[in-house]
Design a protein around this motif. Structure first.
Motif, mmCIF file in Angstrom:
data_model
loop_
_atom_site.group_PDB
_atom_site.id
_atom_site.type_symbol
_atom_site.label_atom_id
_atom_site.label_comp_id
_atom_site.label_asym_id
_atom_site.label_seq_id
_atom_site.Cartn_x
_atom_site.Cartn_y
_atom_site.Cartn_z
ATOM 1 N N PRO A 279 -7.095 1.779 -9.459
ATOM 2 C CA PRO A 279 -6.687 2.377 -10.642
ATOM 3 C C PRO A 279 -5.288 3.015 -10.813
ATOM 4 O O PRO A 279 -4.789 2.882 -11.785
ATOM 5 N N THR A 280 -4.818 3.011 -9.599
ATOM 6 C CA THR A 280 -3.339 3.304 -9.601
ATOM 7 C C THR A 280 -2.305 2.498 -9.021
ATOM 8 O O THR A 280 -2.718 1.381 -8.754
ATOM 9 N N PHE B 184 0.726 -1.072 -0.164
ATOM 10 C CA PHE B 184 0.003 -0.196 0.013
ATOM 11 C C PHE B 184 0.840 1.428 0.049
ATOM 12 O O PHE B 184 1.592 1.502 0.890
ATOM 13 N N THR C 266 -1.309 2.438 -6.104
ATOM 14 C CA THR C 266 -1.324 2.571 -4.650
ATOM 15 C C THR C 266 -1.455 1.265 -3.884
ATOM 16 O O THR C 266 -0.738 0.857 -3.097
ATOM 17 N N LEU C 267 -2.276 0.421 -4.426
ATOM 18 C CA LEU C 267 -2.613 -1.038 -3.977
ATOM 19 C C LEU C 267 -2.022 -1.791 -5.049
ATOM 20 O O LEU C 267 -2.691 -1.916 -6.214
ATOM 21 N N ILE D 64 -5.051 8.485 -5.174
ATOM 22 C CA ILE D 64 -6.040 9.303 -5.436
ATOM 23 C C ILE D 64 -7.423 9.531 -4.942
ATOM 24 O O ILE D 64 -8.488 10.440 -5.131
ATOM 25 N N VAL D 65 -7.660 8.883 -3.803
ATOM 26 C CA VAL D 65 -8.622 8.710 -3.025
ATOM 27 C C VAL D 65 -9.949 8.828 -3.603
ATOM 28 O O VAL D 65 -10.975 9.454 -3.576
ATOM 29 N N CYS D 66 -10.056 7.840 -4.648
ATOM 30 C CA CYS D 66 -11.386 7.642 -5.803
ATOM 31 C C CYS D 66 -12.122 6.731 -5.023
ATOM 32 O O CYS D 66 -13.587 6.430 -5.523
ATOM 33 N N ASN D 67 -11.704 5.992 -3.760
ATOM 34 C CA ASN D 67 -12.699 5.512 -3.052
ATOM 35 C C ASN D 67 -13.157 3.987 -3.703
ATOM 36 O O ASN D 67 -13.951 3.188 -3.172
ATOM 37 N N ARG D 68 -12.483 3.528 -4.692
ATOM 38 C CA ARG D 68 -12.636 2.489 -5.394
ATOM 39 C C ARG D 68 -12.442 1.003 -4.316
ATOM 40 O O ARG D 68 -13.135 0.293 -3.967
ATOM 41 N N CYS D 69 -11.203 1.317 -3.747
ATOM 42 C CA CYS D 69 -11.010 0.170 -2.736
ATOM 43 C C CYS D 69 -11.900 0.103 -1.638
ATOM 44 O O CYS D 69 -12.097 -1.259 -1.122
HETATM 45 S S1 SF4 Z 1 -5.935 3.319 -2.935
HETATM 46 FE FE1 SF4 Z 1 -6.475 3.084 -5.061
HETATM 47 S S2 SF4 Z 1 -8.696 2.496 -5.091
HETATM 48 FE FE2 SF4 Z 1 -8.079 3.227 -2.836
HETATM 49 S S3 SF4 Z 1 -8.652 5.425 -3.064
HETATM 50 FE FE3 SF4 Z 1 -6.492 5.407 -3.366
HETATM 51 S S4 SF4 Z 1 -6.116 5.275 -5.565
HETATM 52 FE FE4 SF4 Z 1 -8.367 4.963 -5.115
#
Ligand code: SF4
Ligand code: SF4
Ligand code: SF4
Ligand code: FES
Lengths: 963, 78
Positions: free
Chosen positions: A238-239, A179, A241-242, A185-190
């Motif tokens: 999408p990035t 992580f 990050t994970l 980008i805090v897209c909230n998908r995770c």
């Molecule tokens: S960790 Fe990835 S999926 Fe989760 S909010 Fe950040 S960019 Fe979006």
């Protein structure tokens, strides 16, 4: 056949449509609505988003917070469009398509707005794309390209508020993924993936605006949080990050092959992401009909065992088990084995040898092993490890409904209203299905859990059981009878269904039987411990709450009355009309990946492939003709009978493929005595497993990545298994069986596993239209698949039962002989946990052991206090069969009087404790009930006598391998 | 503890009789047990229990005994 648009099957699983398909019933009257997108007419089901509709027309609207495995969220605003006659720029992911709509997805104004949004994102994102692990697979990069971002005005940290993500630390606590919050980008998908797809709710977003950030739990590390490492968030991110650690280490894959998970009976479809012949990642495949793009920690991450250093890739032989192994060629090993087997048969008779097929191997391999036993050994002494898990399912469902298999698809759970889970723990043992079940429960389905333990479903995040019927182990039949009694005596049965679909006379006999007072919940309470009022409530709910479905597992089958409980469950389903349509049914959750398949393939000693009894002349004629051999009309030994006969000295040779009976079968000391009596034990496996320590011939096996074939999951779904790397021993398992058979004097000819499937199809009416070509086209097929049902059969017994009329079997409650006594005052029940699989041979050789390094004994606080036991204490666990030592875990999941452990680690020896009691109909062992005593050990290092012997024997046997 | 093969067979026969040998007439019950054992037990198991049943007469329940006598007759006839 007429074709209607079906969003489930008519979408391309390689495309991300941005939002999930609308719920749509593909019937002749179902209507589609029509709208125009950039001048193209698109017809979609009502409820489809504009974004999804555009993607169907091949127009990819930029998106960041949207992906089609998750409900639309509408936070990033990069997907905005213009709609004729509407003000502003609505987000296409959250705007439903409407008839007659005219949508513009691209113009200068839209382009500019999107660039502005993108610019803000990039201003808080490191610009190290070239060295970023997501390079080549980054949606942020793709979208920056798609919107044409050319410069970023607010670079550096000065232009934006004090806190940015750029200096966040990496969390590498999880062994499989990293992580890197600096890229978030805090897209909230995770967060949504963890909630919607997995149902664990481990992730949260704290703070707001620029300061908002993702974290597991309350700012915990992943490994310290509730995270179960399913990988859904990693998949959704999408990035970079994970990101899978294997990708960080090795880079992006260059090709992928679709295959099927080799762990549990859910049978998830995966893409094996490859670099040459090295698997670098397993990604759940969205087109997989069993998993719909989801996975669990085993299938997703625990594949490293396939190339583990413990693999044995050379054949080995030895004259006796106190000698070192000799490495030999395959030819030599085949001759060695064949000479011995023939000698044994000459000396002790034809029935003195047999084989065990694997519920982990492919259908094709299993089919060959049973063929070898029947044709080359000339007897029917073949059994499979399904004996010790789901044999009562085969017997019970065949007797009542007419087919030895579950009645539904996994998708069916989406239409159910009342779920009854009996003796199963789906969130641990069938995790992906467990997630799908939890989703349905969050949508409002009612839940009845019948289990001695308080499993996760009873009280989990946003999921609670309406009834938890916490019965005493061993009283299942009393419980199902009480349920049926209430339904009958309160007049809640589906009278029309029964009259039309079931045998009248048998029903009336059963009805008289079940109506008797002895089955009333008020009377059975003394056995089950379940308050009568709970049973009445649960019975009313199941009978009248809409679509009622039953899911059950080994907590039903592994009992002295396992078969009776299965029949009792089928009775309940027929009684309430809950069979033959979506949302209902009787659903056995299979343990291992190919339990269903190994049973289908004729692994039982009394049945040829397709569940046809060996005594039937016509069936034997068919096989004798095809196999050019005379078949024995008598049923053969089951595993338990083989072992008994071996201890007595009349059974001397065994060919075991891909099973580890020395660890998985009950009463270890008895099993070991039997194995020591063998004169020729042939083990085919990828590791020197516990059984192989007693073997004379070791034939190296291959993992699911090294061969072609098929697995059949718990929904009767036949899925392809694909070779992605060359077999490490040089031969695939099916070729090894061919070699052994030839040496025994019975030659079989196949060039490829597809030819084995062709033979299976030719001889088995339920498989007659199954071919590798069809499997490639469809992805998977559910049997029966023949001329009547060329596309397979998702739901069984739709217009009538396979046996004609449904049969209500009498199920008298006969208490098990395994009773608590003063010496053994507690009942032990066994089970499994999420991160480990069965005997653990595979998962223990992966990082999954970070979650479960040893088996522990769960004990109720009261029982623990009585014995002065605290969590972490070393305790002895003893039954009349044996004793072992392990650590205690004091837990109020247990009820007083009941203790629990898992059997994933051989040195624990959980099966040293279990007895050789078994199911009356099938000899399935009674793993779930053993009277035991638990005592605190004074000495901290003490191992039990068995454990000491085990350690010594293991050390000796490992020294015998010349690596 | 390890039960020997024969005592295990006796126990299994009793279990079958008490689980399946229920309902309707005795004749029917015996028939169900005979059918089950013939369909699911290997020949050596049937031979072994039939050859030794006198010795264990006391351990067998009545339906099991009747069923095994019938199986014994069938074995001789075959
Ligand atoms: S960790 Fe990835 S999926 Fe989760 S909010 Fe950040 S960019 Fe979006
Ligand atoms: S791996 Fe699964 S359980 Fe863990 S945080 Fe991600 S989605 Fe949730
Ligand atoms: S272990 Fe089961 S649930 Fe997990 S990925 Fe494999 S098949 Fe799916
Ligand atoms: S993709 Fe629509 S708002 Fe993010």
């Amino acid at each position: 056949m007429l074709h209607f648009f079906d969003p489930r099957t008519d979408l391309d699983s390689e495309i991300d449509y941005g939002t999930p398909p609308a719920t749509f019933d593909p019937t002749p009257d179902a209507e589609l609505i029509s709208l125009s997108i950039d001048g193209n007419e698109v017809r979609v089901p009502e409820g489809t988003s504009v974004m999804h509709a555009a993607a169907m027309a091949g127009i990819n609207i930029p998106k960041l917070c949207a992906t089609d495995s998750l409900e639309a969220f509408g936070s990033c605003r990069i997907c905005l469009v213009q709609i004729e006659g509407r003000r502003g720029f609505p987000a296409s992911c959250t705007t439903p398509a409407e008839a007659g709509m005219e949508v513009k997805t691209q113009n200068d104004k839209i382009g500019k707005l999107r660039r502005n949004v993108m610019e803000l994102y990039i201003s808080d994102h490191p610009l190290d794309c070239l060295t970023c692990p997501a390079n080549g697979d980054c949606e942020l990069q793709d979208m920056a390209g798609a919107v044409g971002l050319r410069n970023v005005r607010y670079t550096g940290q000065s232009a934006i508020p004090s806190h940015t993500h750029l200096d966040e630390k990496k969390d590498t606590s999880n062994p499989y993924f990293t992580f890197d919050a600096s890229k978030c980008i805090v897209c909230n998908r995770c967060v949504r993936a963890c909630e919607e797809t997995q149902g664990t709710f481990a992730l949260t977003i704290s703070s707001r605006g620029f300061e908002s950030k993702v974290s597991p739990g309350q700012d915990d590390a992943f490994m310290d949080s509730d995270c179960v490492s399913c990988g859904a968030c990693v998949q959704a991110c999408p990035t970079a990050t994970l990101m899978e650690t294997s990708i960080i280490d090795k880079g992006q894959p260059e090709h992928s092959v679709i295959t099927t998970c080799a762990y549990c009976g859910v049978g998830c479809a995966f893409k094996a992401d490859m670099k040459g012949d090295e698997v670098i990642r397993m990604t759940p495949w969205k087109g997989g009909k069993a998993n719909r793009g989801h996975s669990c920690v085993k299938g997703r991450f625990a594949f490293g065992y396939a190339t583990h250093q413990d693999r044995i890739t050379s054949p080995m032989v030895r004259d006796s088990i106190d000698q070192p192994w000799r490495k030999v060629s395959f030819e030599e090993a085949f001759d060695f084995a064949a000479t011995r087997i023939k000698g044994i048969q000459e000396k002790y008779g034809r029935n003195s040898v047999g084989g065990i097929t694997s519920s982990r191997c492919t259908n094709e391999e299993t089919y060959l092993v049973q063929k070898l036993v029947r044709a080359a050994f000339g007897n029917n002494n073949v059994d499979t490890c399904a004996r010790v898990c789901h044999s009562p399912t085969g017997f019970g469902l065949k007797t009542t409904l007419g087919e030895s298999a579950g009645t539904q698809t996994f998708d069916s759970v989406e239409k159910t209203d009342v779920i009854m889970v009996i003796g199963a723990n789906p969130t641990d043992a069938h995790p992906v299905f467990g997630s799908r079940m939890k989703k349905r429960i969050r949508e409002g389905a009612k839940l009845i859990v019948v289990d001695p333990r308080s499993i996760d479903l009873v009280n989990g995040p946003h999921v609670n059981a309406d009834y938890h019927l916490q019965l005493m182990p061993g009283t299942n039949v009393a419980f199902v009878n009480a349920m049926a009694h209430v339904i009958v005596n309160e007049g809640l049965e589906a009278a029309d269904f029964i009259a039309e679909r079931c045998e009248t006379e048998a029903f009336h006999e059963w009805k008289n039987f079940i109506a008797d007072e002895r089955h009333s919940p008020e009377n059975t309470e003394q056995f089950t411990g379940i308050p009568a009022a709970y049973i009445r409530g649960a019975a009313r709910l199941y009978a009248t709450g809409g679509n009622g479905s039953i899911y059950y597992g080994l907590g039903v089958t592994e009992h002295s009355q396992g078969s009776s409980t299965v029949m009792g469950i089928a009775n309940l389903a027929m009684l309430t009309g809950n069979v033959g349509r979506d949302g209902v049914g009787v659903n056995p959750l299979r343990g291992q990946n190919n339990v269903q398949g190994s049973c289908d393939m004729g692994s039982f000693p009394h049945e040829l492939p397709g569940y046809r009894h060996i005594s039937g002349q016509a069936v034997r004629d068919l096989f004798e003709d095809a196999w050019k051999v005379k078949l024995d009309p008598e049923p053969g030994y089951r595993i338990t009978n083989m072992l008994d006969a071996a201890v007595e000295g009349s059974y001397k040779g065994l060919y075991v493929q891909g099973e580890d009976i020395a660890q998985s079968d009950p009463n270890t000391k008895h099993v070991e005595a039997a194995l020591r009596n063998m004169e020729c034990l042939i083990v085919q496996d990828i590791f020197l497993n516990e059984t192989a320590k007693f073997a004379h011939v070791f034939l190296p096996g291959t993992s699911f990545l090294e061969k072609n074939g098929t697995f059949t999951n718990a929904e009767r779904r036949i899925s392809p298994v694909r070779k992605v790397m060359p077999p490490m021993p040089g031969l695939e398992d099916w070729q090894v069986t061919l070699g052994l058979s030839k040496a025994l004097g019975y030659e079989m000819h196949y060039e490829h596993p597809s030819e084995i499937m062709a033979e299976i199809a030719a001889l088995t009416p339920t498989f007659s239209n199954v071919t590798y070509e069809r499997l490639d086209e469809e992805g998977s097929l559910q049997w029966p698949c023949n001329d009547e049902t060329p596309d397979g059969t998702p739901i069984m017994h739709v217009d009538g039962f396979v046996r004609g009329k449904g049969f209500f079997a009498l199920t008298e409650y006969v208490p098990t002989e395994e009773k608590v006594t003063r010496r053994f005052p507690l009942l032990l029940t066994t089970g499994r946990i999420l991160s480990q699989y069965n005997v653990g041979a595979q998962t223990r050789r992966t990082e999954n052991s970070s979650w479960h390094g040893e088996d522990t004994l769960e004990i109720h606080p009261q029982d623990a206090e009585d014995r002065g036991i605290n969590t972490g204490d070393l305790v002895s666990l003893a039954s009349r069969a044996g004793d072992t030592h392990l650590r205690a875990l004091v837990s109020d999941r247990m009820q007083p009087g009941v203790v629990y452990t898992t059997f994933h680690h051989p040195e624990t020896g959980a099966n040293v404790i279990t007895t050789d009691n078994s199911d009356w109909a099938t000899n399935c062992p009674e793993y779930k009930v053993t009277a035991v005593q638990v005592d605190k050990l004074i000495s901290e290092t003490a191992s039990s006598e068995w454990q000491n012997q085990f350690a010594e024997f293991t050390e000796q046997q490992i020294a015998f391998i010349d690596k | 503890m390890s039960e020997n093969e024969l005592s295990h067979l006796i126990k299994m026969a009793n279990q079958i009789a008490s689980n399946i040998g229920i309902g309707s007439t005795e004749e029917d019950c015996v028939k169900k047990v005979v059918t089950h054992i013939t369909a699911f037990w290997a020949l050596p198991m049937r031979q072994k229990i039939c050859a030794n049943m006198e010795e264990f007469a006391e351990d067998l329940n009545p339906i099991a005994t009747k069923a095994l006598l019938e199986i014994q007759t069938n074995l001789k006839a075959a």
